[in-house]
Design an enzyme around this catalytic site. Structure first.
Site, PDB file in Angstrom:
ATOM      1  N   GLY A  28       0.737  -1.128  -0.003  1.00  0.00           N
ATOM      2  CA  GLY A  28      -0.024   0.224  -0.033  1.00  0.00           C
ATOM      3  C   GLY A  28       0.889   1.391  -0.149  1.00  0.00           C
ATOM      4  O   GLY A  28       0.155   2.329  -0.341  1.00  0.00           O
ATOM      5  N   ASP A 161     -23.726  30.172   3.053  1.00  0.00           N
ATOM      6  CA  ASP A 161     -22.954  30.278   4.141  1.00  0.00           C
ATOM      7  C   ASP A 161     -22.005  31.619   4.075  1.00  0.00           C
ATOM      8  O   ASP A 161     -21.519  32.010   2.897  1.00  0.00           O
ATOM      9  CB  ASP A 161     -21.842  29.154   4.091  1.00  0.00           C
ATOM     10  N   LYS A 178     -25.108  30.697   8.548  1.00  0.00           N
ATOM     11  CA  LYS A 178     -25.015  29.259   9.197  1.00  0.00           C
ATOM     12  C   LYS A 178     -24.315  29.116  10.417  1.00  0.00           C
ATOM     13  O   LYS A 178     -23.284  29.533  10.712  1.00  0.00           O
ATOM     14  CB  LYS A 178     -24.091  28.473   8.167  1.00  0.00           C
ATOM     15  N   ARG A 180     -23.089  26.444  13.226  1.00  0.00           N
ATOM     16  CA  ARG A 180     -22.860  24.975  13.565  1.00  0.00           C
ATOM     17  C   ARG A 180     -22.987  24.706  14.837  1.00  0.00           C
ATOM     18  O   ARG A 180     -22.683  25.292  15.601  1.00  0.00           O
ATOM     19  CB  ARG A 180     -21.428  24.396  12.851  1.00  0.00           C
ATOM     20  N   SER A 215     -20.389  18.854   0.031  1.00  0.00           N
ATOM     21  CA  SER A 215     -19.508  17.843   0.683  1.00  0.00           C
ATOM     22  C   SER A 215     -20.504  16.727   0.836  1.00  0.00           C
ATOM     23  O   SER A 215     -21.034  15.857   0.286  1.00  0.00           O
ATOM     24  CB  SER A 215     -18.400  18.161   1.861  1.00  0.00           C
TER      25      SER A 215
END
Ligand code: R5P
Length: 285
Positions: A28, A161, A178, A180, A215
């Site tokens: 990996g 936002d 916005k 949160r 997202s």
């Protein structure tokens, strides 16, 4: 003229250059190879750091260090969607500020400047110094907005936002506010949206929502329901980066959005604005 090195993960962007090699060892770990001499050259690297930010960053670190070792004079890294940009301040004692760390590492590995699009922590277009790294933050706001405008009539332009206010203010747009809440419990570092407030009158009006990224889609979906409750007519969502996590593209369409516009900074099924034409100043094409 610069030596342009294009990552295999950017081959679709149509930028002319030498594709550099990236592979994985069986365990990996990453393998990177520079395929051309770069001694004394100005080098431009085009590399996406999505959808595997850790792996892609490691490739970029290996590449930058190797370019320096091979004598590159100057390195520009074009990273269309800048990873680890979310954590740009400390909300809780002991939190690592990832955006600063990535800038510091790139600088230390020999990158002279970075070109990004609507970078989350910069919140305006222009040239900035971040942890002594020069970052050119290019905005795609006008480009995504002009595609979105084709779908609606005389729209109200709005960002969901305040952080994306710079993307709409030049077009006479306004921002929602916005708020949160705290981190949710569980494995994901995610602060849910408590409130989304809006002052504009959108009754009977078409609306284009513009943000730096979609997202999980929570912001856009909340904004769409706020607009619908306020009587908005057609709604188009436009964003520079379409990550579309948690099936958010479908959830947005199901929420009644007419369409979604993004750039190809991230490969997705909704991109219609290309990053290529924004790269001319650095590629000299
Ligand atoms: C927030 O600060 C950004 O401008 C975006 O609104 C946000 O990152 C979008 O994330 P999500 O789609 O998860 O709500």
């Amino acid at each position: 003229m610069a030596v342009v090195l294009v990552s295999p993960n950017c081959a679709d962007l149509g930028v002319k250059g030498n594709i550099f090699e990236t592979k994985q060892f069986p365990d990996g770990e990453n393998y990177v190879r520079v395929p051309v001499p770069v001694k004394g050259e100005r080098v431009v690297v085009l590399h996406r750091c999505w959808p595997k930010p850790d792996e892609c960053l490691m490739q970029l670190f290996l590449l930058s260090s190797q370019l320096k070792e091979m004598g590159a004079e100057n390195i520009t890294a074009v990273i269309p969607y800048f990873p680890y940009a979310r954590q740009d301040k400390r909300f809780l004692e002991g939190e690592a500020i990832s955006s600063e760390l990535i800038c510091r590492m790139l600088k230390q590995l020999g990158v002279d400047q970075v070109v990004v699009f609507d970078c989350h922590f910069l919140k305006k277009a222009g040239t900035f110094q971040q942890s002594s790294l020069t970052i050119h933050n290019v905005s795609m706001a006008e480009a995504v907005l002009s595609e979105a405008r084709k779908l609606v009539k005389n729209p109200v332009i709005m960002s969901p936002d305040e952080g994306a206010n710079y993307m709409v203010s030049g077009s006479g747009g306004v921002s929602m506010k916005k708020t949160r809440g705290d981190f949710e419990s569980g494995e994901h570092a995610y602060r849910k949206i408590d409130k989304l407030e809006m002052k504009a009158d959108v009754k009977g009006r078409d609306v284009v929502l513009v943000d730096d990224m979609i997202s999980t889609g929570s912001t856009m979906i909340k904004a769409v329901s706020t607009l619908k409750e306020a009587g908005a007519s057609k709604i188009v969502c436009a964003a520079t980066h379409g990550l579309f996590l948690k099936d958010s593209l479908n959830r947005l369409l199901q929420a009644g959005v007419l369409d979604v516009i993004t750039s190809d900074s991230i490969q997705n099924q909704k991109h219609c604005v290309g990053v290529k034409k924004f790269l001319k100043p650095w590629l000299g094409e």
